[in-house]
Design an enzyme around this catalytic site. Structure first.
Site, PDB file in Angstrom:
ATOM      1  N   SER A 257       0.835  -1.204   0.000  1.00  0.00           N
ATOM      2  CA  SER A 257       0.000   0.000   0.000  1.00  0.00           C
ATOM      3  C   SER A 257       0.866   1.249   0.000  1.00  0.00           C
ATOM      4  O   SER A 257       2.084   1.183   0.206  1.00  0.00           O
ATOM      5  CB  SER A 257      -0.922   0.002   1.223  1.00  0.00           C
ATOM      6  OG  SER A 257      -0.217   0.515   2.336  1.00  0.00           O
ATOM      7  N   LYS A 258       0.195   2.372  -0.203  1.00  0.00           N
ATOM      8  CA  LYS A 258       0.913   3.652  -0.247  1.00  0.00           C
ATOM      9  C   LYS A 258       1.585   3.938   1.090  1.00  0.00           C
ATOM     10  O   LYS A 258       2.566   4.643   1.162  1.00  0.00           O
ATOM     11  CB  LYS A 258      -0.064   4.777  -0.589  1.00  0.00           C
ATOM     12  CG  LYS A 258      -0.693   4.577  -1.944  1.00  0.00           C
ATOM     13  CD  LYS A 258      -1.501   5.769  -2.403  1.00  0.00           C
ATOM     14  CE  LYS A 258      -1.932   5.522  -3.845  1.00  0.00           C
ATOM     15  NZ  LYS A 258      -2.452   6.665  -4.525  1.00  0.00           N
ATOM     16  N   ARG A 259       0.990   3.433   2.149  1.00  0.00           N
ATOM     17  CA  ARG A 259       1.550   3.711   3.483  1.00  0.00           C
ATOM     18  C   ARG A 259       2.716   2.802   3.846  1.00  0.00           C
ATOM     19  O   ARG A 259       3.424   3.028   4.816  1.00  0.00           O
ATOM     20  CB  ARG A 259       0.457   3.578   4.537  1.00  0.00           C
ATOM     21  CG  ARG A 259      -0.535   4.733   4.515  1.00  0.00           C
ATOM     22  CD  ARG A 259      -1.743   4.428   5.358  1.00  0.00           C
ATOM     23  NE  ARG A 259      -2.425   3.221   4.909  1.00  0.00           N
ATOM     24  CZ  ARG A 259      -3.268   3.170   3.880  1.00  0.00           C
ATOM     25  NH1 ARG A 259      -3.537   4.262   3.213  1.00  0.00           N
ATOM     26  NH2 ARG A 259      -3.831   2.042   3.517  1.00  0.00           N
ATOM     27  N   ASP A 260       2.916   1.746   3.044  1.00  0.00           N
ATOM     28  CA  ASP A 260       3.962   0.787   3.402  1.00  0.00           C
ATOM     29  C   ASP A 260       5.365   1.365   3.304  1.00  0.00           C
ATOM     30  O   ASP A 260       6.295   0.857   3.909  1.00  0.00           O
ATOM     31  CB  ASP A 260       3.861  -0.471   2.525  1.00  0.00           C
ATOM     32  CG  ASP A 260       2.718  -1.350   2.996  1.00  0.00           C
ATOM     33  OD1 ASP A 260       2.311  -1.194   4.163  1.00  0.00           O
ATOM     34  OD2 ASP A 260       2.243  -2.176   2.200  1.00  0.00           O
TER      35      ASP A 260
END
Ligand code: GLU
Length: 499
Positions: A257-260
């Site tokens: 994900s983008k937050r990873d």
């Protein structure tokens, strides 16, 4: 095969995720392989999620990777405009046709009403089994419908999914795919503000832009039966579909994900994002020291297997080998170690001067104002020892300034006070040595004095660079210069004496 036309169709809702870059790359490779056209289409119908700067970011990223479209906003082409918001007026006629043919209907339910339904039943779906009890042109009388249409509030157009039907299509990656129409919802295709949703705009544009192959992420597979139905209802031939496997987290569990990026400590976006909201900003692969070709090579193999063991592939080689039949079905784990390995290989094989130019801005930021030719030499000596271009400066500071700290442990082990005079003599030799004499200035002296290289070289290395790690010592001294190296040695000897 008729003319190959493929599109990359991102929504400008933020920075382009690395998974999006892979989608763009596969479209690019497929177009080039087949003498086709690679198109960029900006899917910006969801104005609520629009992020200023996102389109520029997408184009800048594609430019950095060298996989630019030949049609698209800023690129021209005969099928424009290529931003959906600029095509707004085009879509309604198709929604109207779907209604006229009984394949779509007006729905008047308010967002609050729908929310309440979802709250009371988590499985709630607007579909063939529920629509008769909801507020729409199928359940209401013509007069009621007319009145609500005139009122104009909360008018959406929904696709009428037939009940009890198998909707099948061929996916180039997954083969024969079948959906049970009873599982599908009556998606909104046109919103009250006259804007189409993704589903309608996407198929209308794919049709009008004569897209032959849709190559996109797996997350769109579940929308494809809706799309297939709309093609059928409008009497159009659908394009061929390929849904790319997910890119998985480094743990192999779940979608990357983008937050990873923040979570795992590596970039997941190509370029850095600099906005007024500091909390939204992040460092991209480019600023973190990755080369675009190496990253592209790494991404290409995340979900595509060219068939042999060759891993290092130029863009041209990728084009030559690319085929949709070689895309794998299962998710591909994002392994940052592998990305670093590719980056290292590409750094090693890069031209020194090119690398020098690449690190020049950072060198200046750090206060190292040296000629680019000097940076190129630093790169020549350092490139085998780094995984990222940023490490060339971070691990090679001694090329720009005298060390601030020394490896005390090695000094304690190696330094003998009786060698002080010899170290000073070597420094003196170095001071006067020309570049080609550097080696003999050190080694001939040591041999002539009947001393051991092993007693001196580690100390000289520490005097020059502070530590035992680093590139070839003689080459490093040649670059730093005899005079500067001599100064460093004299300063270090004073330190050696003290500990
Ligand atoms: N706008 C969609 C996205 O953001 C495009 C999906 C498609 O390629 O059909 O990914």
């Amino acid at each position: 095969m008729s003319e190959v036309r493929v599109r990359f169709a991102p929504s400008p809702t933020g920075a382009l995720h690395i998974g999006g870059v892979r989608t763009a790359l596969y479209n690019y490779l497929f177009a080039k392989k087949n003498g086709g056209t690679f198109i960029l289409r900006i899917e910006d119908t969801d104005q609520a999620r629009y992020v200023p700067g996102a389109e520029k970011y997408i184009i800048d990223s594609l430019r950095w990777f060298g996989i630019l479209p030949t049609e698209g906003p800023e690129f021209g082409g005969n099928y424009g405009p290529y931003r959906q918001s600029e095509r707004k007026d085009l879509y309604k006629q198709y929604a109207d046709k779907l209604i006229a043919d009984g394949n779509a209907y007006y729905a008047f339910d308010t967002p609050e009403e729908l929310e309440a339904l979802r709250k009371s039943d988590a499985e709630f779906k607007y579909c063939g089994h529920t629509r008769a009890n909801l507020k729409n042109s199928l359940s209401l009388s013509d007069e009621e419908t007319q009145a609500l249409l005139e009122d104009g509030a909360h008018v959406a157009i929904r696709l009428k999914i037939p009940v009890n039907e198998s909707i099948a299509f061929n996916d180039e990656v997954r083969g024969h795919v079948v959906f049970d129409s009873n599982e599908l919802d009556d998606k909104v295709i046109l919103k009250g503000d006259g804007m189409p949703t993704y589903h309608l705009a996407n198929i209308v544009d794919d049709h009008l832009m004569k897209i032959s192959h849709v190559i996109r992420g797996e997350e769109w597979l579940s929308s494809t039966p809706h799309h297939v139905l709309m093609y059928r209802f409008l009497g159009w031939t659908p394009p061929s579909f390929s849904h790319l496997p997910l890119i998985l987290k480094p743990t192999g569990q779940g979608k990357l994900s983008k937050r990873d990026g923040a979570k795992f400590g590596f970039p997941v976006f190509p370029l850095s994002w600099d906005s007024d909201h500091e909390e939204d900003n992040f460092v991209g692969f480019r600023d973190d020291g990755y080369l675009p070709d190496g990253l592209l090579n790494f991404l290409a193999l995340l979900g595509w297997s060219p068939g042999d063991d060759q891993e290092i592939l130029t863009l041209d080689q990728m084009i030559a080998l690319f085929g949709l039949d070689k895309i794998v079905k299962s998710g591909a784990r994002f392994d940052i170690e592998k990305a670093l390995w590719f980056n290292q290989q590409y750094i090693i094989h890069s031209d020194d001067l090119k690398l020098g130019y690449l690190i020049q801005d950072r060198a200046i930021e750090e206060g190292y104002h040296v000629a680019v030719e000097y940076l190129a030499e630093v790169c020549r000596l350092m490139k085998e020892r780094v995984h990222k271009t940023t490490e060339i400066i971070a691990n090679g500071r001694f090329f720009f300034e005298a060390p601030h700290a020394y490896d005390d442990e090695t000094i304690k082990k190696k330094y003998k006070p009786e060698n002080k005079e010899h170290l000073i003599a070597i420094a003196q030799n170095l001071k006067d040595a020309s570049t080609k004499d550097v080696e003999s200035a050190i080694k001939v002296y040591i041999q002539e004095q009947g001393l051991k290289l092993g007693d001196f070289m580690p100390l000289i290395r520490i005097a020059i660079s502070g530590s035992m790690q680093g590139p070839d010592l003689i080459e490093s001294i040649k670059l730093i210069g005899g005079a500067e190296s001599a100064l460093r040695m004299l300063k270090a000897v004073e330190y050696f004496e003290k500990i």
